[in-house]
Motif scaffolding. Sequence first.
Motif, PDB file in Angstrom:
ATOM      1  N   VAL A 130       0.850  -1.154  -0.064  1.00 47.29           N
ATOM      2  CA  VAL A 130       0.118  -0.120  -0.187  1.00 47.29           C
ATOM      3  C   VAL A 130       0.808   1.194  -0.053  1.00 47.29           C
ATOM      4  O   VAL A 130       1.938   1.122   0.271  1.00 47.29           O
ATOM      5  CB  VAL A 130      -0.970   0.070   1.139  1.00 47.29           C
ATOM      6  N   ASP A 131       0.112   2.352  -0.409  1.00 39.97           N
ATOM      7  CA  ASP A 131       0.775   3.671   0.000  1.00 39.97           C
ATOM      8  C   ASP A 131       1.048   4.037   1.097  1.00 39.97           C
ATOM      9  O   ASP A 131       0.200   4.238   1.966  1.00 39.97           O
ATOM     10  CB  ASP A 131       0.147   4.626  -0.958  1.00 39.97           C
ATOM     11  N   LEU A 132       2.255   4.136   1.694  1.00 41.03           N
ATOM     12  CA  LEU A 132       2.849   4.502   2.913  1.00 41.03           C
ATOM     13  C   LEU A 132       2.060   5.536   3.577  1.00 41.03           C
ATOM     14  O   LEU A 132       1.923   5.730   4.913  1.00 41.03           O
ATOM     15  CB  LEU A 132       4.370   4.366   3.246  1.00 41.03           C
ATOM     16  N   SER A 133       1.896   6.497   2.629  1.00 43.70           N
ATOM     17  CA  SER A 133       1.019   7.510   3.500  1.00 43.70           C
ATOM     18  C   SER A 133      -0.350   7.396   3.959  1.00 43.70           C
ATOM     19  O   SER A 133      -0.819   8.425   4.764  1.00 43.70           O
ATOM     20  CB  SER A 133       0.898   8.890   2.475  1.00 43.70           C
ATOM     21  N   ASN A 134      -0.830   6.185   3.780  1.00 40.33           N
ATOM     22  CA  ASN A 134      -1.966   5.791   4.499  1.00 40.33           C
ATOM     23  C   ASN A 134      -1.932   5.387   6.043  1.00 40.33           C
ATOM     24  O   ASN A 134      -2.650   5.212   6.531  1.00 40.33           O
ATOM     25  CB  ASN A 134      -2.935   4.712   3.511  1.00 40.33           C
ATOM     26  N   ILE A 135      -0.684   5.003   6.137  1.00 38.76           N
ATOM     27  CA  ILE A 135      -0.269   4.383   7.387  1.00 38.76           C
ATOM     28  C   ILE A 135       0.499   5.243   8.335  1.00 38.76           C
ATOM     29  O   ILE A 135       0.491   5.245   9.553  1.00 38.76           O
ATOM     30  CB  ILE A 135       0.361   3.193   7.292  1.00 38.76           C
ATOM     31  N   LEU A 136       1.349   6.130   7.684  1.00 46.48           N
ATOM     32  CA  LEU A 136       2.491   6.870   8.191  1.00 46.48           C
ATOM     33  C   LEU A 136       1.895   8.145   8.260  1.00 46.48           C
ATOM     34  O   LEU A 136       1.577   8.732   7.224  1.00 46.48           O
ATOM     35  CB  LEU A 136       3.812   6.559   8.020  1.00 46.48           C
ATOM     36  N   ASN A 137       2.074   8.869   9.604  1.00 46.37           N
ATOM     37  CA  ASN A 137       1.728  10.393   9.314  1.00 46.37           C
ATOM     38  C   ASN A 137       0.336  10.663   8.757  1.00 46.37           C
ATOM     39  O   ASN A 137      -0.097  11.701   8.131  1.00 46.37           O
ATOM     40  CB  ASN A 137       2.792  10.934   8.216  1.00 46.37           C
ATOM     41  N   CYS A 138      -0.762  10.025   9.463  1.00 47.24           N
ATOM     42  CA  CYS A 138      -1.986  10.203   9.321  1.00 47.24           C
ATOM     43  C   CYS A 138      -2.246  11.527   9.864  1.00 47.24           C
ATOM     44  O   CYS A 138      -3.154  12.229   9.854  1.00 47.24           O
ATOM     45  CB  CYS A 138      -2.960   9.139   9.486  1.00 47.24           C
ATOM     46  N   GLN A 139      -1.881  11.530  11.265  1.00 47.39           N
ATOM     47  CA  GLN A 139      -2.022  12.687  12.007  1.00 47.39           C
ATOM     48  C   GLN A 139      -3.555  12.644  12.502  1.00 47.39           C
ATOM     49  O   GLN A 139      -4.337  13.679  12.682  1.00 47.39           O
ATOM     50  CB  GLN A 139      -1.588  14.050  11.463  1.00 47.39           C
ATOM     51  N   ALA A 140      -4.243  11.231  12.686  1.00 50.34           N
ATOM     52  CA  ALA A 140      -5.677  11.315  12.944  1.00 50.34           C
ATOM     53  C   ALA A 140      -6.136  11.951  14.141  1.00 50.34           C
ATOM     54  O   ALA A 140      -7.312  12.053  14.372  1.00 50.34           O
ATOM     55  CB  ALA A 140      -5.953   9.705  12.803  1.00 50.34           C
ATOM     56  N   TYR A 141      -5.070  11.955  15.289  1.00 51.66           N
ATOM     57  CA  TYR A 141      -5.513  12.443  16.465  1.00 51.66           C
ATOM     58  C   TYR A 141      -5.071  13.862  16.749  1.00 51.66           C
ATOM     59  O   TYR A 141      -5.069  14.419  17.806  1.00 51.66           O
ATOM     60  CB  TYR A 141      -4.947  11.438  17.713  1.00 51.66           C
ATOM     61  N   ASP A 142      -4.484  14.554  15.759  1.00 53.29           N
ATOM     62  CA  ASP A 142      -3.925  15.599  15.902  1.00 53.29           C
ATOM     63  C   ASP A 142      -4.655  16.860  15.815  1.00 53.29           C
ATOM     64  O   ASP A 142      -5.745  16.977  14.721  1.00 53.29           O
ATOM     65  CB  ASP A 142      -2.882  15.922  14.632  1.00 53.29           C
ATOM     66  N   SER A 143      -4.768  17.600  17.034  1.00 50.59           N
ATOM     67  CA  SER A 143      -5.995  18.546  16.957  1.00 50.59           C
ATOM     68  C   SER A 143      -5.904  19.800  15.968  1.00 50.59           C
ATOM     69  O   SER A 143      -6.782  20.280  15.572  1.00 50.59           O
ATOM     70  CB  SER A 143      -6.232  19.093  18.378  1.00 50.59           C
ATOM     71  N   ASN A 144      -4.530  19.686  15.364  1.00 53.36           N
ATOM     72  CA  ASN A 144      -4.137  20.940  14.519  1.00 53.36           C
ATOM     73  C   ASN A 144      -4.680  20.470  12.993  1.00 53.36           C
ATOM     74  O   ASN A 144      -4.597  21.313  12.047  1.00 53.36           O
ATOM     75  CB  ASN A 144      -2.803  21.137  14.588  1.00 53.36           C
ATOM     76  N   HIS A 145      -4.681  19.132  12.764  1.00 54.60           N
ATOM     77  CA  HIS A 145      -4.841  18.450  11.379  1.00 54.60           C
ATOM     78  C   HIS A 145      -6.270  18.303  11.109  1.00 54.60           C
ATOM     79  O   HIS A 145      -6.627  17.179  11.345  1.00 54.60           O
ATOM     80  CB  HIS A 145      -3.848  17.255  11.491  1.00 54.60           C
ATOM     81  N   VAL A 146      -6.674  19.236  10.662  1.00 53.26           N
ATOM     82  CA  VAL A 146      -8.202  19.046  10.408  1.00 53.26           C
ATOM     83  C   VAL A 146      -8.693  18.706   9.030  1.00 53.26           C
ATOM     84  O   VAL A 146      -9.858  18.378   8.670  1.00 53.26           O
ATOM     85  CB  VAL A 146      -9.237  20.029  10.814  1.00 53.26           C
ATOM     86  N   SER A 147      -7.884  18.989   8.042  1.00 56.33           N
ATOM     87  CA  SER A 147      -8.248  18.888   6.734  1.00 56.33           C
ATOM     88  C   SER A 147      -9.014  17.556   6.292  1.00 56.33           C
ATOM     89  O   SER A 147      -9.866  17.554   5.483  1.00 56.33           O
ATOM     90  CB  SER A 147      -7.157  19.339   5.831  1.00 56.33           C
ATOM     91  N   ARG A 148      -8.361  16.449   6.789  1.00 59.50           N
ATOM     92  CA  ARG A 148      -9.049  15.163   6.238  1.00 59.50           C
ATOM     93  C   ARG A 148     -10.411  15.096   6.939  1.00 59.50           C
ATOM     94  O   ARG A 148     -11.222  14.658   6.137  1.00 59.50           O
ATOM     95  CB  ARG A 148      -8.212  13.960   6.906  1.00 59.50           C
ATOM     96  N   LEU A 149     -10.423  15.555   8.225  1.00 62.29           N
ATOM     97  CA  LEU A 149     -11.992  15.456   8.875  1.00 62.29           C
ATOM     98  C   LEU A 149     -12.775  16.272   7.982  1.00 62.29           C
ATOM     99  O   LEU A 149     -13.868  16.029   7.925  1.00 62.29           O
ATOM    100  CB  LEU A 149     -11.635  15.817  10.606  1.00 62.29           C
ATOM    101  N   GLU A 150     -12.508  17.488   7.750  1.00 65.61           N
ATOM    102  CA  GLU A 150     -13.365  18.371   7.097  1.00 65.61           C
ATOM    103  C   GLU A 150     -13.877  18.065   5.727  1.00 65.61           C
ATOM    104  O   GLU A 150     -14.874  17.876   5.495  1.00 65.61           O
ATOM    105  CB  GLU A 150     -12.500  19.848   6.771  1.00 65.61           C
TER     106      GLU A 150
END
Lengths: 401, 374
Positions: free
Chosen positions: B238-258
Amino acid sequence: MAGESADASTIATLSCARCEKPAHLQCPKCMDLKLPREQASFCTQECFKAAWSSHKSVHVKAQLSSIATGDQNSDLISQGWLYCVKKGQARTLKLPHFDWTGPLKQYPISTKCVVPAEIEKPDWAIDGTPKVEPNSDLQHVVEIKTPEQIQRMRETCKIAREVLDAAAKVIRPGVTTDEIDRVVHEATIAAGGYPSPLNYYFFPKSCCTSVNEVICHGIPDARKLEDGDIVNVDVTVCYKGCHGDLNETYFVGNVDEASRQLVKCTYECLEKAIAIVKPGVRFREIGEVVNRHATMSGLSVVRSYCGHGIGDLFHCAPNIPHYARNKAVGVMKAGQTFTIEPMINAGTWRDRTWPDGWTAVTADGKRSAQFEHTLLVTETGVEVLTARLPSSPDVYPWLTK
Amino acid sequence: MLKEEAEGVKMEDDDEEPPMAIQIQPDVSVRKILSSSDTVSVGVSVITGYLGAGKSTLVNYILNGKHGKRIAVILNEFGEEIGVERAMINEGEEGAIVEEWVELANGCVCCTVKHSLVQALEQLVQRKDRLDHILLETTGLANPAPLASILWLDDQLESEVKLDCIVTVVDAKNLRFQLNERRDSSSFSEAFNQIAFADTIIMNKVDLISQEESDELEKEIHSINSLANVIRSVRCQVDLSNILNCQAYDSNHVSRLESLLETNKSLTTTDLHDSGIRTLCISEPQPINLDKVRLWLEEILWDKKSEMDVYRCKAVLSIQNSDQMHILQAVREIYEIVPARKWSEEENRTNKIVFIGHKLDEEVLRSGLRDCRP
C-alpha cells in the motif's frame, strides 16, 4: 508568566554580587560546582576581579562540604548503607552516574525496616509486586463507597494524619530523611497499620521525603536536612485493608522568601481545588483551578504525576491531572474518595527521574513543593478525610492567626 | 585524608587572578529542555487485525521499502494487561532489518499520568538518533480501544510520542466469515471492534476474491465504520502515506476530517448489519452552545444514555459566539473539543457529527443535538 518564561525574567533581574548593578556575567567555577546563581553573578569582569579574593571562599566552602559528605557516605557504605538503583530492586556501592539537575544527589540508604508479623499487610509487602491492584475493575470504574467503607476510610486517614504530624515534629536542620522515615515507620506500626509505600513496586522505604528540587517520590536517605531546605513528607497508611494518603511540605530552619512563596502558593492550589469538589463537578476541572492559581503566581504545574482514587486499593480510578486542558473522564459523585496532590515548581514544569528509578526532580534544578489530601465527596460537597487535627503542629505562618 | 584534600582545595584557588567570567545565558539544561519542546513528536501507528490477515506482511513491506525513513516496529503480545516488558525493535534502514531486543523499564505506575507503555516508547525515542515513526504491531488484542486511550495523550504533556492512527488489516477472503462468527449471543467477534475503531482499513488479499465480492465487502466495512479509509491491497503493498503520518488524532490537523464531513454522500448507514454496529451522521445548521454540547456528549459517552454504546465520534462544530471552527474527537469515553481554525468568509458554517457504535438511536441523537441550540 509560567515555566520557561520565568527563567528569562529571572536572568534579567540578577544583580552583581558586589555592587548590585544588573549582572550579565557569572563565575565559571560556581557554574562547575552548580552553586546558586545569585551569589555568582557580576556586572563586569572588573567587578568580578575586585570581588575575587572574598568570592572564592564560596568555592572552598562548597568543596569542603562535598568532601565531608563523601567521607560520611564512605563511612555509611562500610556500615552497609548502599545506593538504590533499578527502582529499588538493586543496590550499588558507588554513587550512580547522572547529570544531576541541581545541588542534590542520591545518598546511601539504610537497610530494610521490619514490619511485625501481626500487622495486616497488602500483597506487595512480600514480593514487591501488587497483584490485586493492577487487575482490579476499580482501575476503570470509580467506586462509590458504602457507609461502612467510608467509616474505615475516616479511621485510616486519621491515623495517616497523626503519623505525618509525628514526622513534622522531628524536622529541623541536621536530621536525616532516613530518621524521618524511621519516625513514620514506627508511628505507623504502633497504630497497627502498614506503611503502604514500603515495598510497593520495590520502593525501599516507608514514606517519601522530597527535598528542594525533588518533586515527589524522594527516597529517605543519609542526607542531613540543611537550614533553608524545604522538605515534603508523603505518608500513606494501610489500616484494616484500607489506605489513607496525605503529604505536606515543611520549612527547615530559615527559608528564603521565594521558597516561602512557593510553598504557600502550593498550599493555596490544593485549598482552591478542594473548594470546588462536590457532586457533578468534572474531574477535569481540578487541573483548571490548580493551573490558574499557579500560573498567576508565576509558577508551573508538574504534569507527569496526578491525583488518584484510593480506598481498598492504594492507587485506582480516577486519574486526576493537575494541569489545564486535560481529558480526564468523569464527574464527581457522592461516596467517591480520591486524592488531589498538586506539585508546583519555581521554574520549568518538566521532570526527570534519578538512577534510583523513583525520585522525580525538576529538569532545571529549581525547587518544587507539594500538598496532598484524601477527600470524600459528600452529597453537598466534600469532607477532607486527612484534615489537620487540633494536635497538628503549627508550621505554617498563614494558618496561625 | 580530609586535611590533605582540603588543603588541595585551598591551593587551587590561591591564584590572585580570577578566571574569565562567563556571559549569563539560560541554563544549558533548560536550553536543552526548551529545544526538546520544539521537536516534532514521533507518530505511533497501531497495527491490528486477525492472525493471518497480513500484519506481518505489511510490517515487512514497510521495513523493506526504500523510503528513507527510520521506523521502529514493536511486536507485542498484549494479553489481559497492556504492559510491555521487552519489545523487539526492527529498524528498517535502507532495506536492512536490524533486530534488537530492548528492555523497557517498567514505568512507575503509581499516580503517573503516562502509562508504562508510553514511558517505554518515549525511552525508545530518546535512545535513538533519529526515529521517524513507530509501528506497534499487536497480537492477541481483540479491541484496540484501550490502547488508543493510553496512547492518545494530552497535548500539554508534550510527549515525544503521539498516536498517529489505528490501522486494521482484514483478510478479504475470510472477513465475511469472521463478521458472522459469534462466540455467544451477547458478544461480537473481534472483527467488529477492529473495524469500528480503525482510521485506516487495509483490505488485503483482494486477489483471492472477485471484483464484485470486493465491492460488497467494502460496503459492508463502511456500513460499520463510514469514516475509515478503506484501501484494497494484494500482499499489503500500500501507499505508506495511508499508514504513516496520518495525524488522525492531531487537534491541528483537520483537513481530512473536514473533507470527510463535506461530502454530500450521507455517512449514515441504513443497511443495519446483524450486529447493530453502524455509523450515524447528524447535522445542525445553527451555531450551538459549547457547554450544552459537552453535557450532551458526556451523557452519551460517560452515562451511556439510552443504552447507546458509542465507540468513536468525530465532528465539525459551529460554536455560538466563536469565529473558530471546533472539532470533536472521541474514542470511547475520552473526548476533546478544540478550536481548529477560523471559519472563512465564504464557508457555510454548520455542525456535522458522526457516531460509530452500537444501538445508536437516531431520533435520540438528533433531538439531543437540537437541544444544544443556545
